[in-house]
Design a protein around this motif. Sequence first.
Motif, PDB file in Angstrom:
ATOM      1  N   ASP A  82       2.419  -3.791   3.216  1.00  0.00           N
ATOM      2  CA  ASP A  82       2.788  -4.554   4.405  1.00  0.00           C
ATOM      3  C   ASP A  82       4.223  -4.260   4.822  1.00  0.00           C
ATOM      4  O   ASP A  82       4.520  -4.106   6.018  1.00  0.00           O
ATOM      5  CB  ASP A  82       2.621  -6.049   4.144  1.00  0.00           C
ATOM      6  N   LEU A  83       5.130  -4.188   3.850  1.00  0.00           N
ATOM      7  CA  LEU A  83       6.533  -3.932   4.164  1.00  0.00           C
ATOM      8  C   LEU A  83       6.717  -2.559   4.809  1.00  0.00           C
ATOM      9  O   LEU A  83       7.426  -2.422   5.817  1.00  0.00           O
ATOM     10  CB  LEU A  83       7.378  -4.037   2.891  1.00  0.00           C
ATOM     11  N   ILE A  84       6.059  -1.551   4.248  1.00  0.00           N
ATOM     12  CA  ILE A  84       6.220  -0.190   4.774  1.00  0.00           C
ATOM     13  C   ILE A  84       5.560  -0.062   6.143  1.00  0.00           C
ATOM     14  O   ILE A  84       6.162   0.462   7.094  1.00  0.00           O
ATOM     15  CB  ILE A  84       5.641   0.831   3.778  1.00  0.00           C
ATOM     16  N   VAL A  85       4.322  -0.527   6.252  1.00  0.00           N
ATOM     17  CA  VAL A  85       3.592  -0.381   7.518  1.00  0.00           C
ATOM     18  C   VAL A  85       4.269  -1.148   8.643  1.00  0.00           C
ATOM     19  O   VAL A  85       4.363  -0.660   9.782  1.00  0.00           O
ATOM     20  CB  VAL A  85       2.126  -0.832   7.341  1.00  0.00           C
ATOM     21  N   ASN A  86       4.778  -2.323   8.338  1.00  0.00           N
ATOM     22  CA  ASN A  86       5.363  -3.165   9.383  1.00  0.00           C
ATOM     23  C   ASN A  86       6.793  -2.796   9.747  1.00  0.00           C
ATOM     24  O   ASN A  86       7.257  -3.136  10.842  1.00  0.00           O
ATOM     25  CB  ASN A  86       5.331  -4.637   8.954  1.00  0.00           C
ATOM     26  N   ASN A  87       7.491  -2.103   8.851  1.00  0.00           N
ATOM     27  CA  ASN A  87       8.919  -1.868   9.083  1.00  0.00           C
ATOM     28  C   ASN A  87       9.364  -0.410   9.000  1.00  0.00           C
ATOM     29  O   ASN A  87      10.393  -0.060   9.591  1.00  0.00           O
ATOM     30  CB  ASN A  87       9.748  -2.687   8.079  1.00  0.00           C
ATOM     31  N   PHE A  88       8.619   0.417   8.270  1.00  0.00           N
ATOM     32  CA  PHE A  88       9.116   1.776   8.029  1.00  0.00           C
ATOM     33  C   PHE A  88       8.062   2.847   8.299  1.00  0.00           C
ATOM     34  O   PHE A  88       8.110   3.938   7.728  1.00  0.00           O
ATOM     35  CB  PHE A  88       9.602   1.895   6.575  1.00  0.00           C
ATOM     36  N   SER A  89       7.131   2.557   9.192  1.00  0.00           N
ATOM     37  CA  SER A  89       6.058   3.524   9.451  1.00  0.00           C
ATOM     38  C   SER A  89       6.585   4.815  10.070  1.00  0.00           C
ATOM     39  O   SER A  89       5.921   5.854  10.013  1.00  0.00           O
ATOM     40  CB  SER A  89       5.001   2.910  10.368  1.00  0.00           C
ATOM     41  N   ASP A  90       7.791   4.765  10.661  1.00  0.00           N
ATOM     42  CA  ASP A  90       8.371   5.981  11.229  1.00  0.00           C
ATOM     43  C   ASP A  90       8.849   6.938  10.142  1.00  0.00           C
ATOM     44  O   ASP A  90       8.969   8.142  10.380  1.00  0.00           O
ATOM     45  CB  ASP A  90       9.539   5.633  12.153  1.00  0.00           C
ATOM     46  N   CYS A  92       7.578   6.589   6.654  1.00  0.00           N
ATOM     47  CA  CYS A  92       6.622   6.676   5.546  1.00  0.00           C
ATOM     48  C   CYS A  92       5.201   6.452   6.040  1.00  0.00           C
ATOM     49  O   CYS A  92       4.858   5.344   6.466  1.00  0.00           O
ATOM     50  CB  CYS A  92       6.973   5.650   4.465  1.00  0.00           C
ATOM     51  N   GLU A  93       4.383   7.482   5.971  1.00  0.00           N
ATOM     52  CA  GLU A  93       2.956   7.324   6.246  1.00  0.00           C
ATOM     53  C   GLU A  93       2.307   6.614   5.062  1.00  0.00           C
ATOM     54  O   GLU A  93       2.620   6.898   3.906  1.00  0.00           O
ATOM     55  CB  GLU A  93       2.285   8.679   6.448  1.00  0.00           C
ATOM     56  N   PHE A  94       1.373   5.715   5.351  1.00  0.00           N
ATOM     57  CA  PHE A  94       0.717   4.957   4.282  1.00  0.00           C
ATOM     58  C   PHE A  94      -0.788   5.018   4.510  1.00  0.00           C
ATOM     59  O   PHE A  94      -1.283   4.571   5.547  1.00  0.00           O
ATOM     60  CB  PHE A  94       1.195   3.500   4.289  1.00  0.00           C
ATOM     61  N   HIS A  95      -1.510   5.568   3.540  1.00  0.00           N
ATOM     62  CA  HIS A  95      -2.952   5.733   3.664  1.00  0.00           C
ATOM     63  C   HIS A  95      -3.638   5.097   2.457  1.00  0.00           C
ATOM     64  O   HIS A  95      -3.492   5.576   1.327  1.00  0.00           O
ATOM     65  CB  HIS A  95      -3.329   7.212   3.745  1.00  0.00           C
ATOM     66  N   THR A  96      -4.351   4.008   2.681  1.00  0.00           N
ATOM     67  CA  THR A  96      -5.166   3.394   1.636  1.00  0.00           C
ATOM     68  C   THR A  96      -6.572   3.943   1.780  1.00  0.00           C
ATOM     69  O   THR A  96      -7.309   3.572   2.689  1.00  0.00           O
ATOM     70  CB  THR A  96      -5.162   1.867   1.757  1.00  0.00           C
ATOM     71  N   MET A  97      -6.938   4.852   0.866  1.00  0.00           N
ATOM     72  CA  MET A  97      -8.186   5.600   1.000  1.00  0.00           C
ATOM     73  C   MET A  97      -9.271   5.099   0.057  1.00  0.00           C
ATOM     74  O   MET A  97     -10.436   5.470   0.197  1.00  0.00           O
ATOM     75  CB  MET A  97      -7.937   7.087   0.717  1.00  0.00           C
ATOM     76  N   GLY A  98      -8.914   4.276  -0.922  1.00  0.00           N
ATOM     77  CA  GLY A  98      -9.899   3.779  -1.871  1.00  0.00           C
ATOM     78  C   GLY A  98     -10.575   2.523  -1.365  1.00  0.00           C
ATOM     79  O   GLY A  98     -10.175   1.930  -0.356  1.00  0.00           O
ATOM     80  N   GLU A  99     -11.585   2.115  -2.093  1.00  0.00           N
ATOM     81  CA  GLU A  99     -12.325   0.898  -1.740  1.00  0.00           C
ATOM     82  C   GLU A  99     -12.410  -0.060  -2.919  1.00  0.00           C
ATOM     83  O   GLU A  99     -13.291  -0.891  -2.995  1.00  0.00           O
ATOM     84  CB  GLU A  99     -13.731   1.268  -1.245  1.00  0.00           C
ATOM     85  N   GLY A 100     -11.488   0.088  -3.864  1.00  0.00           N
ATOM     86  CA  GLY A 100     -11.497  -0.791  -5.028  1.00  0.00           C
ATOM     87  C   GLY A 100     -11.857  -0.031  -6.287  1.00  0.00           C
ATOM     88  O   GLY A 100     -12.202   1.145  -6.260  1.00  0.00           O
ATOM     89  N   PHE A 101     -11.766  -0.717  -7.405  1.00  0.00           N
ATOM     90  CA  PHE A 101     -12.073  -0.099  -8.681  1.00  0.00           C
ATOM     91  C   PHE A 101     -13.577   0.125  -8.821  1.00  0.00           C
ATOM     92  O   PHE A 101     -14.392  -0.546  -8.183  1.00  0.00           O
ATOM     93  CB  PHE A 101     -11.557  -0.969  -9.831  1.00  0.00           C
ATOM     94  N   THR A 102     -13.946   1.051  -9.663  1.00  0.00           N
ATOM     95  CA  THR A 102     -15.334   1.476  -9.806  1.00  0.00           C
ATOM     96  C   THR A 102     -16.272   0.312 -10.108  1.00  0.00           C
ATOM     97  O   THR A 102     -17.385   0.247  -9.587  1.00  0.00           O
ATOM     98  CB  THR A 102     -15.439   2.532 -10.927  1.00  0.00           C
ATOM     99  N   TRP A 103     -15.823  -0.600 -10.957  1.00  0.00           N
ATOM    100  CA  TRP A 103     -16.695  -1.727 -11.309  1.00  0.00           C
ATOM    101  C   TRP A 103     -16.893  -2.679 -10.125  1.00  0.00           C
ATOM    102  O   TRP A 103     -17.805  -3.496 -10.150  1.00  0.00           O
ATOM    103  CB  TRP A 103     -16.141  -2.482 -12.509  1.00  0.00           C
ATOM    104  N   GLU A 104     -16.049  -2.555  -9.077  1.00  0.00           N
ATOM    105  CA  GLU A 104     -16.227  -3.377  -7.888  1.00  0.00           C
ATOM    106  C   GLU A 104     -17.161  -2.705  -6.878  1.00  0.00           C
ATOM    107  O   GLU A 104     -18.012  -3.357  -6.283  1.00  0.00           O
ATOM    108  CB  GLU A 104     -14.867  -3.658  -7.244  1.00  0.00           C
ATOM    109  N   THR A 105     -16.977  -1.410  -6.674  1.00  0.00           N
ATOM    110  CA  THR A 105     -17.798  -0.717  -5.680  1.00  0.00           C
ATOM    111  C   THR A 105     -19.217  -0.474  -6.183  1.00  0.00           C
ATOM    112  O   THR A 105     -20.179  -0.544  -5.417  1.00  0.00           O
ATOM    113  CB  THR A 105     -17.171   0.632  -5.318  1.00  0.00           C
ATOM    114  N   GLN A 106     -19.351  -0.141  -7.485  1.00  0.00           N
ATOM    115  CA  GLN A 106     -20.648   0.122  -8.117  1.00  0.00           C
ATOM    116  C   GLN A 106     -21.442   1.179  -7.342  1.00  0.00           C
ATOM    117  O   GLN A 106     -22.663   1.094  -7.211  1.00  0.00           O
ATOM    118  CB  GLN A 106     -21.443  -1.191  -8.250  1.00  0.00           C
ATOM    119  N   ASP A 107     -20.728   2.155  -6.830  1.00  0.00           N
ATOM    120  CA  ASP A 107     -21.351   3.225  -6.058  1.00  0.00           C
ATOM    121  C   ASP A 107     -20.581   4.511  -6.343  1.00  0.00           C
ATOM    122  O   ASP A 107     -19.609   4.834  -5.651  1.00  0.00           O
ATOM    123  CB  ASP A 107     -21.319   2.880  -4.563  1.00  0.00           C
TER     124      ASP A 107
END
Length: 207
Positions: A82-90, A92-107
Amino acid sequence: MTNPATPDDTDRHNSKMAKKKAARDKIMATKTEEKGLVIVHTGKGKGKSSSAFGMIFRCIAHDMPCAVVQFIKGGMGTGERDLIVNNFSDLCEFHTMGEGFTWETQDKSRDIEMAQAAWAKAKELIRDPANRMVLLDEINIALRYDYLDVAEVISFLREEKPPMTHVVLTGRNAKDELIELADLATEMELLKHPFRSGVKAQAGVEF
């Protein structure tokens, strides 16, 4: 109560520190090289990602372009994102590419697909010499489960990483080959954890 230092104690201390400083200055004078580092944070203890984000914030403070790719962590908001995206996106690029830990996605097939997409984005960001640091958060988890080929990752870092770009790879169970490649590798050792006493993850500490 601590006894006050005598003049002789002070003189001995000052002499000892002067010798230490001279020895240290001599060592530091030989450290002249600058290069982009491969940095690995691993181990069961806390602090792997936190330390890596500390370096990202240092880059931001120095107006150095940088980027983050999160391989495992999913949709839950975090303070650092939140801090980076809201204040320093110029800076620092921020990419959240995961969908959680394996035991959560179960896929598993979906996890592999997302890890591959994250690695593709990571390569794009690392190849750009404008980025002075790229953080691959929790990539070690993806490598541990063989969602990514460690040989491919090592080959890319060895052959395609720009010479002045720092790449930070975090997560437990770093592969031995990755540690061997690294310029700096740190293992966080777990001594105590509040989770074992029934304390849940808390804002400001865990996320």
